[in-house]
Design an enzyme around this catalytic site. Structure first.
Site, PDB file in Angstrom:
ATOM      1  N   HIS A 170      -2.896   1.468   1.773  1.00  0.00           N
ATOM      2  CA  HIS A 170      -2.956   1.649   3.143  1.00  0.00           C
ATOM      3  C   HIS A 170      -4.218   1.990   3.840  1.00  0.00           C
ATOM      4  O   HIS A 170      -4.218   2.911   4.848  1.00  0.00           O
ATOM      5  CB  HIS A 170      -1.928   2.629   3.488  1.00  0.00           C
ATOM      6  N   LYS A 212      -1.938  -6.332   2.795  1.00  0.00           N
ATOM      7  CA  LYS A 212      -1.716  -5.355   3.957  1.00  0.00           C
ATOM      8  C   LYS A 212      -3.043  -5.779   4.727  1.00  0.00           C
ATOM      9  O   LYS A 212      -2.779  -6.868   5.533  1.00  0.00           O
ATOM     10  CB  LYS A 212      -1.601  -4.077   3.635  1.00  0.00           C
ATOM     11  N   SER A 260       2.033   6.366   2.616  1.00  0.00           N
ATOM     12  CA  SER A 260       2.580   5.442   3.762  1.00  0.00           C
ATOM     13  C   SER A 260       3.521   6.050   4.525  1.00  0.00           C
ATOM     14  O   SER A 260       3.809   5.619   5.632  1.00  0.00           O
ATOM     15  CB  SER A 260       2.948   4.114   2.747  1.00  0.00           C
TER      16      SER A 260
END
Lengths: 415, 83
Positions: A218, A249, A190
């Site tokens: 991610h 996310k 990240s």
């Protein structure tokens, strides 16, 4: 009441020292829903300002998508607001099972178990599946939640240098006598936006009889040709034993996470993982939203394709302007400034220009590696990126860093 | 003893230093200096145990005892002698 002045003083002193060290974190209040353009009040009491958001994990732009909102509304009507129970008492609905099945299909695994968050998934999984006869070997830059999970497990802990496969092999040899070995990595890291070498790791894990753990928070939804994640990109779908990921996310951005992988591992989590056993699972309204997201992503790659196009456009624009970037090909694009104060000033100046992007510095990243981490979204239109680029160039010129190498920037500002 | 120190120092350099230009010596603080974290200490302990065929009990393999090459070497010497 034992909250004496002495107690208050101890905490005040600690907080003061955090502030003096320049590590005090403050929240910036947002008055709009999450989007490419948001309304922010910063600092507290300042007039609200419309800014382009360049630092959300809203990779696919689904956080406020009308279809997701409609699905969440519908879920609220049909399945209620809360469960008021953990899963194994009376907190499992049909849609929770449906989501576990859909995630399994989407990630190409054997089974899935939901957790209140990916932080919880990472906190619970290692303790549930390992004993003191086993070893966990993690990349040195894995996410903080994995480190916490490792700390909670009774197995031996070891690390390998970031993305260094030779070092990993040494460690696998060193721990050959352990009952179970788990190699642990993020899919996309990240802070730097680089991608794990899962293809090489799978080969090593097969050679040394180790399991492979992947946190794809991610990556899920947009990395790989059809957005299944880092394992798709590296051509190793079906070969990762444990995947954790988040719905907080790209996959709608609300909350929730899961452990997906080999069916025995998922079952061990269902029997033993404490965050699953002792807290409510994901609320029905969120489950309904995520189900809609997975349906949409399974039908079309339009959003991840747009994200890829936007990310390439943004990266090229910054490179052409003369910024130093971390190499990579993901929507996480860190603009390297090296000096912590410069990163803070750069972020503040960008905000003045209507661009919201945060400076990261020690201890979040190593000393001397301060940066502005930009994150691109499919919600961005080219005009957003052009405006942001114009502001980055203006502020880059102000601080005299355009076209400068790392050494030149460090010579000017120090580490 | 010097040889043990050299072996340990070389292991620490290979294992923990990311920057090849960084220099450390026998008395550089490893754990309190942020070079070795508590997770990574395990591999150092395992390395010592397999290289010198000793068993270091957890209560002796403390962050203090592992804080520089000098004190690690002293600990290793003690356990080699008692073997």
């Amino acid at each position: 009441m034992a909250y004496s002045n002495k107690v208050r003083g101890i905490y005040q002193d600690t907080l003061n020292s955090i502030e003096e060290a320049g590590l005090f974190k403050t929240e910036r209040i947002i008055f709009s829903s999450q989007a490419a353009s948001i309304e922010v009040e910063f600092p507290v009491g300042a007039p609200k300002k419309k800014v382009i958001n360049m630092c959300a994990n809203n990779y696919l732009g689904l956080s406020s998508h009308p279809d997701v909102i409609a699905a969440a509304h519908k879920g609220l009507d049909t399945h209620g607001y809360g469960m008021s129970s953990v899963r194994f008492i009376c907190g499992t609905q049909d849609i929770h099972k449906e989501l576990e099945k859909k995630v399994t299909e989407f990630l190409g695994t054997e089974d899935t178990i939901l957790f209140p968050s990916c932080m919880d998934a990472n906190a619970g999984v290692f303790e549930a599946i390992l004993t003191d006869e086993d070893v966990m070997i993690s990349d040195r830059l894995v996410h903080a939640s994995i480190i916490d999970g490792i700390r909670l497990a009774p197995a031996m802990r070891d690390t390998f240098k970031h993305q260094n496969m030779e070092h990993l092999e040494q460690k696998l040899k060193m721990h050959a006598d352990k009952r179970l070995k788990v190699v642990i990595t993020d899919g996309v890291f990240s802070m730097d936006g680089d991608t794990a070498k899962l293809d090489e790791m799978v080969v090593l894990c097969e050679k040394y009889d180790a399991m492979l753990f992947l946190d794809d928070s991610h990556a899920s939804g947009f990395i790989g040709k059809t957005g299944r994640g880092t394992h798709e990109k590296c051509g190793v779908m079906g070969k990762i034993d444990i995947i954790t990921t988040t719905f907080g996310k790209a996959l709608g951005g609300a909350s929730g996470g899961c452990v997906s992988g080999r069916k025995e591992i998922v079952e061990m989590c269902r029997q033993k993982a404490r965050p699953y056993l002792f807290s409510n699972t994901i609320a029905p309204v969120v489950v309904s939203g995520v189900l809609n997201v997975l349906d949409t992503l399974s039908k079309s790659t339009e959003r991840r394709d747009k994200l890829e196009k936007n990310s390439n456009y943004w990266r090229k624009g910054l490179l052409d302007a003369g910024f130093v970037l971390q190499p990579g090909d993901t929507p996480i694009i860190p603009v390297m400034l090296f000096n912590a104060k410069l990163a803070q000033n750069f972020s503040r100046d960008l905000y003045e220009e209507g661009i919201y992007a945060i400076g990261f510095f020690f201890p979040v990243v190593p000393n001397g590696a301060a940066r502005i981490r930009t994150q691109i979204s499919a919600a961005h239109e080219i005009h957003h990126l052009d405006k942001a680029l114009k502001a980055f160039i203006k502020i880059g010129k102000k601080h005299n860093i355009l076209g400068k190498t790392k050494k030149e920037i460090v010579d000017m500002y120090g580490l | 003893m010097n040889n043990i120190k050299d072996v340990i120092l070389q292991y620490v350099i290979d294992e923990y230093l990311e920057d090849p230009d960084e220099e450390i010596s026998f008395d550089t603080p490893l754990i309190s200096g942020g070079i070795v974290d508590s997770f990574s200490m395990v591999s150092l302990k395992r390395f010592l145990e397999t290289t010198y065929k000793i068993q270091l009990p957890d209560e002796r393999a403390t962050p203090e005892a592992f804080d520089d090459v000098n004190s690690i070497a002293e600990l290793v010497e003690e356990f080699i002698a008692s073997n």
